[in-house]
Scaffold this motif. Structure first.
Motif, PDB file in Angstrom:
ATOM      1  N   PHE A  19       0.872  -1.176   0.000  1.00 26.01           N
ATOM      2  CA  PHE A  19       0.000   0.000   0.000  1.00 26.01           C
ATOM      3  C   PHE A  19       0.905   1.222   0.000  1.00 26.01           C
ATOM      4  CE2 PHE A  19      -2.451   3.455   1.826  1.00 26.01           C
ATOM      5  CZ  PHE A  19      -3.613   3.377   1.074  1.00 26.01           C
ATOM      6  N   ALA A  21       1.024   5.153   0.061  1.00 28.52           N
ATOM      7  CA  ALA A  21       0.206   6.313   0.428  1.00 28.52           C
ATOM      8  C   ALA A  21       0.868   7.591  -0.053  1.00 28.52           C
ATOM      9  CB  ALA A  21       0.024   6.364   1.944  1.00 28.52           C
ATOM     10  N   VAL A  40      -0.623   7.826   8.470  1.00 31.23           N
ATOM     11  CA  VAL A  40      -0.786   6.809   7.425  1.00 31.23           C
ATOM     12  C   VAL A  40       0.252   5.702   7.573  1.00 31.23           C
ATOM     13  CG1 VAL A  40      -1.888   8.389   5.786  1.00 31.23           C
ATOM     14  CG2 VAL A  40       0.585   8.068   5.690  1.00 31.23           C
ATOM     15  N   GLY A  44      -0.525   1.469   8.457  1.00 33.95           N
ATOM     16  CA  GLY A  44      -0.040   0.315   7.727  1.00 33.95           C
ATOM     17  C   GLY A  44       0.499   0.581   6.344  1.00 33.95           C
ATOM     18  N   ALA A  45       0.709   1.853   5.978  1.00 33.50           N
ATOM     19  CA  ALA A  45       1.295   2.142   4.660  1.00 33.50           C
ATOM     20  C   ALA A  45       2.665   1.491   4.560  1.00 33.50           C
ATOM     21  CB  ALA A  45       1.403   3.646   4.445  1.00 33.50           C
ATOM     22  N   ASP A  46       2.926   0.831   3.446  1.00 32.60           N
ATOM     23  CA  ASP A  46       4.200   0.147   3.237  1.00 32.60           C
ATOM     24  C   ASP A  46       5.241   1.061   2.615  1.00 32.60           C
ATOM     25  OD1 ASP A  46       3.333  -2.644   3.973  1.00 32.60           O
ATOM     26  OD2 ASP A  46       1.921  -2.239   2.348  1.00 32.60           O
ATOM     27  N   ARG A 216     -11.478   0.791  -0.729  1.00 36.38           N
ATOM     28  CA  ARG A 216     -10.892  -0.491  -0.361  1.00 36.38           C
ATOM     29  C   ARG A 216     -11.108  -1.532  -1.461  1.00 36.38           C
ATOM     30  NH1 ARG A 216     -12.651  -4.479   4.563  1.00 36.38           N
ATOM     31  NH2 ARG A 216     -12.727  -2.543   5.763  1.00 36.38           N
ATOM     32  N   ALA A 257      -7.078   5.450   6.108  1.00 40.96           N
ATOM     33  CA  ALA A 257      -5.953   4.684   5.588  1.00 40.96           C
ATOM     34  C   ALA A 257      -6.021   3.222   6.006  1.00 40.96           C
ATOM     35  CB  ALA A 257      -4.634   5.302   6.050  1.00 40.96           C
ATOM     36  N   GLN A 258      -6.443   2.950   7.226  1.00 40.67           N
ATOM     37  CA  GLN A 258      -6.571   1.555   7.674  1.00 40.67           C
ATOM     38  C   GLN A 258      -7.571   0.799   6.813  1.00 40.67           C
ATOM     39  OE1 GLN A 258      -7.562   2.196  11.819  1.00 40.67           O
ATOM     40  NE2 GLN A 258      -5.467   1.762  12.495  1.00 40.67           N
ATOM     41  N   VAL A 261      -5.847   0.181   3.423  1.00 36.06           N
ATOM     42  CA  VAL A 261      -4.780  -0.813   3.562  1.00 36.06           C
ATOM     43  C   VAL A 261      -5.357  -2.219   3.619  1.00 36.06           C
ATOM     44  CG1 VAL A 261      -3.028  -1.718   5.148  1.00 36.06           C
ATOM     45  CG2 VAL A 261      -3.096   0.727   4.638  1.00 36.06           C
ATOM     46  N   THR A 264      -5.335  -4.528   0.578  1.00 44.67           N
ATOM     47  CA  THR A 264      -4.152  -5.265   0.129  1.00 44.67           C
ATOM     48  C   THR A 264      -4.047  -6.616   0.823  1.00 44.67           C
ATOM     49  OG1 THR A 264      -2.647  -4.339   1.820  1.00 44.67           O
ATOM     50  CG2 THR A 264      -2.921  -3.106  -0.248  1.00 44.67           C
ATOM     51  N   ARG A 265      -4.877  -6.857   1.813  1.00 47.13           N
ATOM     52  CA  ARG A 265      -4.760  -8.078   2.596  1.00 47.13           C
ATOM     53  C   ARG A 265      -5.914  -9.026   2.326  1.00 47.13           C
ATOM     54  NH1 ARG A 265      -2.647  -4.007   6.043  1.00 47.13           N
ATOM     55  NH2 ARG A 265      -0.539  -4.517   6.746  1.00 47.13           N
TER      56      ARG A 265
END
Length: 265
Positions: A19, A21, A40, A44-46, A216, A257-258, A261, A264-265
């Motif tokens: 993810f 952001a 963000v 969990g932003a990667d 999402r 943001a959560q 994110v 992506t899961r």
């Protein structure tokens, strides 16, 4: 340490997309921007893509244009953008990529700008209006200072150029999923799987997809194909909506943001 490569390698092992952001540095002021970026990341932003505010952001839609204007009106400068990154590095090792325009790099001296970015803690640079055929100075500076390059592929990019773009990038490839500028869209583009597959025939680097992704479910759709999903305008809109109560922006942004994110899961 190559934070970008390490992050994408870890996510491949976890069998999920990154993810990414996007937020504009200094929007609407330095302190709120710092708190927003941290929010963000905590959500969990990667990868954090930081827009460097510019007076003529030709690749950006109205949402991000206004964010850049708020940042400039609030006194954001190149030096303060670097300071923002340094402050983020106090608490996070998430990869940080600059989303910028060549005028900002060139006017400060290409080598000096890239060196300052690296010293601040920047991992990669995406220069929106700089094609790889004309990017020799930026590529040389990035190679010298250990900063990764990111280049764009668009829906209109001829197949013959994919190898050129793939060879120029050292961090990842950014596929712009729609013609035009950034902004929220009701639906994602339908040709993303085919486009990503075509790019991957010319590079082993990760391919991230952005422009027009804002929910999402849209994140989930794109994450099924791409190595990463970029969301910007949907996050920037949270800041815009909270201008009258800036202290509440980080919590609201974290919640939005959560939710994204989770796609992506």
């Amino acid at each position: 340490m190559d934070r970008i490569a390490e992050t994408f390698a870890r996510l491949r092992r976890e069998q999920r997309a990154a993810f990414v952001a996007y937020l504009c540095a200094g929007d609407p002021d330095f302190d709120t921007s710092l708190a927003a970026c941290r929010a963000v990341i905590e959500a969990g932003a990667d990868v954090l893509e930081i827009g460097v505010p510019f007076s003529d952001p030709l690749a950006d839609g109205l949402t991000n244009q206004l964010a850049a204007q708020r940042a400039l009106d609030g006194g954001m400068t190149a030096a303060r953008v670097f300071e923002l990154v340094r402050r983020l590095r106090e608490t996070s090792q998430v990869p940080i990529v600059f989303y910028t325009y060549y005028n900002l790099v060139f006017s400060n001296g290409v080598d000096a700008y890239v060196r300052a970015a690296k010293e601040a803690g920047v991992d990669g640079i995406l220069t929106l209006d700089l094609p790889p055929e004309e990017a020799g100075d930026v590529q040389a500076a990035c190679a010298a200072h250990g900063v990764k390059t990111v280049f764009i592929v668009a829906p209109t990019t001829p197949a013959a150029r994919l190898a050129v773009i793939g060879a120029a990038a050292t961090g990842f490839i950014y596929y712009v999923s729609r013609e035009g500028v950034t902004g929220v869209r009701d639906q994602v583009a339908t040709n993303i799987p085919e486009a990503v597959a075509a790019i991957k025939r010319h590079t082993a680097l990760p391919v991230v997809v952005g422009f027009g992704i804002s929910t999402r479910e849209q994140v989930r759709q794109v994450a099924g194909t791409a190595d990463g999903v970029v969301v910007g305008s949907a996050l920037v809109n949270v800041i815009k909506a909270g201008l009258a109560d800036r202290a509440a922006v980080p919590a609201r942004l974290r919640a939005v943001a959560q939710d994204l994110v989770a796609g992506t899961r």
